[in-house]
Design an enzyme around this catalytic site. Structure first.
Site, PDB file in Angstrom:
ATOM      1  N   HIS A  16       0.871  -1.203   0.000  1.00 59.70           N
ATOM      2  CA  HIS A  16       0.000   0.000   0.000  1.00 59.70           C
ATOM      3  C   HIS A  16       0.895   1.236   0.000  1.00 59.70           C
ATOM      4  O   HIS A  16       1.478   1.588   1.014  1.00 59.70           O
ATOM      5  CB  HIS A  16      -0.885  -0.001   1.253  1.00 59.70           C
ATOM      6  CG  HIS A  16      -1.877   1.117   1.285  1.00 59.70           C
ATOM      7  ND1 HIS A  16      -3.200   0.933   1.595  1.00 59.70           N
ATOM      8  CD2 HIS A  16      -1.756   2.456   1.054  1.00 59.70           C
ATOM      9  CE1 HIS A  16      -3.841   2.079   1.546  1.00 59.70           C
ATOM     10  NE2 HIS A  16      -2.981   3.032   1.232  1.00 59.70           N
ATOM     11  N   HIS A  18       1.527   5.358  -1.661  1.00 58.83           N
ATOM     12  CA  HIS A  18       1.143   6.534  -2.463  1.00 58.83           C
ATOM     13  C   HIS A  18       2.418   7.158  -3.018  1.00 58.83           C
ATOM     14  O   HIS A  18       3.274   7.603  -2.250  1.00 58.83           O
ATOM     15  CB  HIS A  18       0.413   7.568  -1.605  1.00 58.83           C
ATOM     16  CG  HIS A  18      -0.862   7.055  -1.029  1.00 58.83           C
ATOM     17  ND1 HIS A  18      -2.081   7.236  -1.629  1.00 58.83           N
ATOM     18  CD2 HIS A  18      -1.101   6.322   0.090  1.00 58.83           C
ATOM     19  CE1 HIS A  18      -3.023   6.653  -0.899  1.00 58.83           C
ATOM     20  NE2 HIS A  18      -2.456   6.095   0.143  1.00 58.83           N
ATOM     21  N   LYS A 102      -9.496  -0.252  -6.135  1.00 63.22           N
ATOM     22  CA  LYS A 102      -9.558   0.400  -4.818  1.00 63.22           C
ATOM     23  C   LYS A 102     -10.903   1.062  -4.577  1.00 63.22           C
ATOM     24  O   LYS A 102     -11.344   1.906  -5.364  1.00 63.22           O
ATOM     25  CB  LYS A 102      -8.432   1.451  -4.723  1.00 63.22           C
ATOM     26  CG  LYS A 102      -8.386   2.230  -3.411  1.00 63.22           C
ATOM     27  CD  LYS A 102      -7.811   1.407  -2.278  1.00 63.22           C
ATOM     28  CE  LYS A 102      -7.930   2.095  -0.932  1.00 63.22           C
ATOM     29  NZ  LYS A 102      -6.771   2.857  -0.558  1.00 63.22           N
ATOM     30  N   HIS A 139     -10.560   1.163   1.511  1.00 62.44           N
ATOM     31  CA  HIS A 139     -10.360   2.139   2.600  1.00 62.44           C
ATOM     32  C   HIS A 139     -11.554   1.966   3.526  1.00 62.44           C
ATOM     33  O   HIS A 139     -12.645   2.423   3.229  1.00 62.44           O
ATOM     34  CB  HIS A 139     -10.280   3.569   2.059  1.00 62.44           C
ATOM     35  CG  HIS A 139     -10.005   4.554   3.159  1.00 62.44           C
ATOM     36  ND1 HIS A 139      -8.791   5.177   3.333  1.00 62.44           N
ATOM     37  CD2 HIS A 139     -10.781   4.985   4.187  1.00 62.44           C
ATOM     38  CE1 HIS A 139      -8.837   5.947   4.409  1.00 62.44           C
ATOM     39  NE2 HIS A 139     -10.033   5.853   4.943  1.00 62.44           N
ATOM     40  N   HIS A 177      -4.809  -0.614   5.841  1.00 64.00           N
ATOM     41  CA  HIS A 177      -4.370   0.086   7.057  1.00 64.00           C
ATOM     42  C   HIS A 177      -5.305  -0.140   8.235  1.00 64.00           C
ATOM     43  O   HIS A 177      -5.860   0.804   8.787  1.00 64.00           O
ATOM     44  CB  HIS A 177      -4.174   1.584   6.802  1.00 64.00           C
ATOM     45  CG  HIS A 177      -5.162   2.214   5.845  1.00 64.00           C
ATOM     46  ND1 HIS A 177      -6.510   2.176   6.050  1.00 64.00           N
ATOM     47  CD2 HIS A 177      -4.976   2.901   4.697  1.00 64.00           C
ATOM     48  CE1 HIS A 177      -7.123   2.816   5.058  1.00 64.00           C
ATOM     49  NE2 HIS A 177      -6.213   3.255   4.223  1.00 64.00           N
ATOM     50  N   ASP A 250       1.387   2.579   3.563  1.00 65.49           N
ATOM     51  CA  ASP A 250       0.531   3.771   3.395  1.00 65.49           C
ATOM     52  C   ASP A 250       1.369   5.043   3.468  1.00 65.49           C
ATOM     53  O   ASP A 250       0.904   6.080   3.945  1.00 65.49           O
ATOM     54  CB  ASP A 250      -0.612   3.818   4.415  1.00 65.49           C
ATOM     55  CG  ASP A 250      -1.732   4.755   3.949  1.00 65.49           C
ATOM     56  OD1 ASP A 250      -1.732   5.169   2.771  1.00 65.49           O
ATOM     57  OD2 ASP A 250      -2.597   5.083   4.775  1.00 65.49           O
TER      58      ASP A 250
HETATM   59  O1  DOR Z   1      -3.532   9.318   5.679  1.00 59.76           O
HETATM   60  C1  DOR Z   1      -3.900   9.035   4.565  1.00 59.76           C
HETATM   61  N1  DOR Z   1      -3.339   9.598   3.472  1.00 59.76           N
HETATM   62  N2  DOR Z   1      -4.880   8.160   4.431  1.00 59.76           N
HETATM   63  C2  DOR Z   1      -5.439   7.927   3.243  1.00 59.76           C
HETATM   64  O2  DOR Z   1      -6.357   7.149   3.193  1.00 59.76           O
HETATM   65  C3  DOR Z   1      -4.991   8.631   2.038  1.00 59.76           C
HETATM   66  C4  DOR Z   1      -3.631   9.114   2.186  1.00 59.76           C
HETATM   67  C5  DOR Z   1      -3.241  10.134   1.131  1.00 59.76           C
HETATM   68  O3  DOR Z   1      -3.453   9.868  -0.051  1.00 59.76           O
HETATM   69  O4  DOR Z   1      -2.728  11.181   1.489  1.00 59.76           O
HETATM   70 ZN    ZN Z   2      -3.473   5.013   1.539  1.00 60.74          ZN
END
Ligand code: DOR
Ligand code: ZN
Length: 365
Positions: A16, A18, A102, A139, A177, A250
């Site tokens: 997971h 980003h 997702k 999520h 998460h 995450d």
């Molecule tokens: O803390 C988070 N940041 N939780 C999420 O679900 C998305 C993520 C983000 O993309 O910044």
């Molecule tokens: Zn995330």
């Protein structure tokens, strides 16, 4: 454990992650790519990654920014909307590089405006995912102003996940998460097909670190960190060796200016510290035997992929490892998760070319 002790593990994956796009992608990518074999790349860009074509283009941008010799494999995801077509899902299955679809409940988190509010609308897609064996990544928080933010995972499970699992018993689902005792217990009680990713921050912090003794916006994420008993439940799940729990950082970078403001963004950038922090926590928990399962084996098995073939060696250090407070400069600065204190583990073998791509010029925002 003595300084100098070494540990070899199969190269881990991040289930997971980003990575964003543009300047942020350049900043964040090297820290993940130098360590992890593969990562599941979240699709909540602006605009979101909703089609296979968009995912292919995004994947290309990621691969193009990898330094030569770095074999990091981005496993892409599609952002599910109420109008995602069955054709898109079938195309997704055929790619070979798309790991999951997702589900963001509309408005629940960063860039989730186009997410799903009426779950019945996506039933045909869920049916197709079940049939094709393509996992649904979730999520797991309800977006309801009447539900306390600390209860949103539990209420999501009750109102959305449980009915959905009843209607699609063979659908593979990752509760991303997982952050609460309720969430952990729910996954443990479920039959095969349901798994959960676990982040380093939900393993390490509770809501006191976020809120007591001064608000710390750099520890604000979603799902929000909960009580100590929740953290302990998540930790017990991670160290248990139970194959349904696996590492998903995450890591979610935001520019410092967007974290340190009213209405600041949710997300913690932890790629540089995630792995040593997890190793240290497993050591402290007397659970180094389960480390490789959690970081390198369980996730791959759930996604039906072989483990990575190469490995990393980590060494326990005598002195704390230097961790930068932030990376980048000025407007394009990202705070690094400090992982709850000094770190005494370091990767000493197996790092792939990575950070030096940071030396390339970063385009203006
Ligand atoms: O803390 C988070 N940041 N939780 C999420 O679900 C998305 C993520 C983000 O993309 O910044
Ligand atoms: Zn995330």
């Amino acid at each position: 454990m003595q300084a100098g002790t070494e540990l070899r593990i199969t190269r881990p994956d991040d289930w997971h992650l980003h990575l964003r796009d543009g300047a942020m992608l350049r900043t964040a990518l090297p820290y993940a790519a130098e360590l992890f074999g593969r990562a599941v790349i979240m699709p909540n860009l602006r605009p979101p990654v909703r089609s296979v074509q968009e995912a292919a283009a995004y994947r290309r941008r990621i691969l193009d920014r990898l330094p030569p010799g770095n074999g990091f494999q981005p496993l892409m995801t599609l952002y599910l909307t109420e109008v995602t077509s069955l054709q898109e899902i079938r195309r997704a299955r055929q790619t070979g590089w798309l790991a999951a679809i997702k589900l963001y409940p509309q408005g629940a988190t960063t860039h989730s405006e186009q997410g799903v509010s009426r779950v019945k609308q996506i039933y045909p897609v869920l049916e197709a995912l079940q049939e094709l064996g393509l996992p649904l990544s979730v999520h797991g928080e309800i977006n309801d102003q009447d539900v306390d933010i600390f209860d949103r995972e539990a209420v999501f499970i009750e109102r959305v996940l449980e009915p959905l699992r009843r209607d699609f018993p063979d659908l593979k689902i990752v509760l991303e998460h997982v952050s609460s005792r309720t969430g952990v217990d729910y996954v443990r009680a479920a039959a095969a097909g349901l798994a959960a990713s676990i982040t380093p921050h939900h393993l390490l912090i509770n809501r006191n670190q976020l809120l007591a003794g001064g608000l710390n916006p750099h520890l604000y994420c979603l799902p929000v960190a909960k009580r100590e008993e929740d953290r302990q439940a998540v930790l017990r799940a991670a160290v248990s060796g139970d194959p349904r729990f696996f590492f998903g950082s995450d890591s979610a970078p935001h520019w410092v200016v967007n974290k340190e403001k009213s209405g600041g963004s949710a997300g913690i950038f932890n790629s540089p510290t995630a792995l040593p922090a997890v190793v240290q926590l497993f050591e402290e928990s007397g659970a180094l035997d389960s480390l490789e399962a959690f970081c390198s084996l369980n996730g791959a098995r759930f996604y039906g992929l072989p483990p990575n073939q190469d490995s990393l060696i980590l060494r326990k250090t005598a002195e704390p490892v230097r961790v930068p407070d932030s990376i980048g400069e000025g407007e394009t600065r990202v705070k690094v998760f400090q992982a709850g204190g000094p770190l005494f583990w370091q990767v000493v073998q197996g790092l792939r070319p990575g950070r030096e791509v940071l030396d390339r010029p970063v385009p203006a925002l």
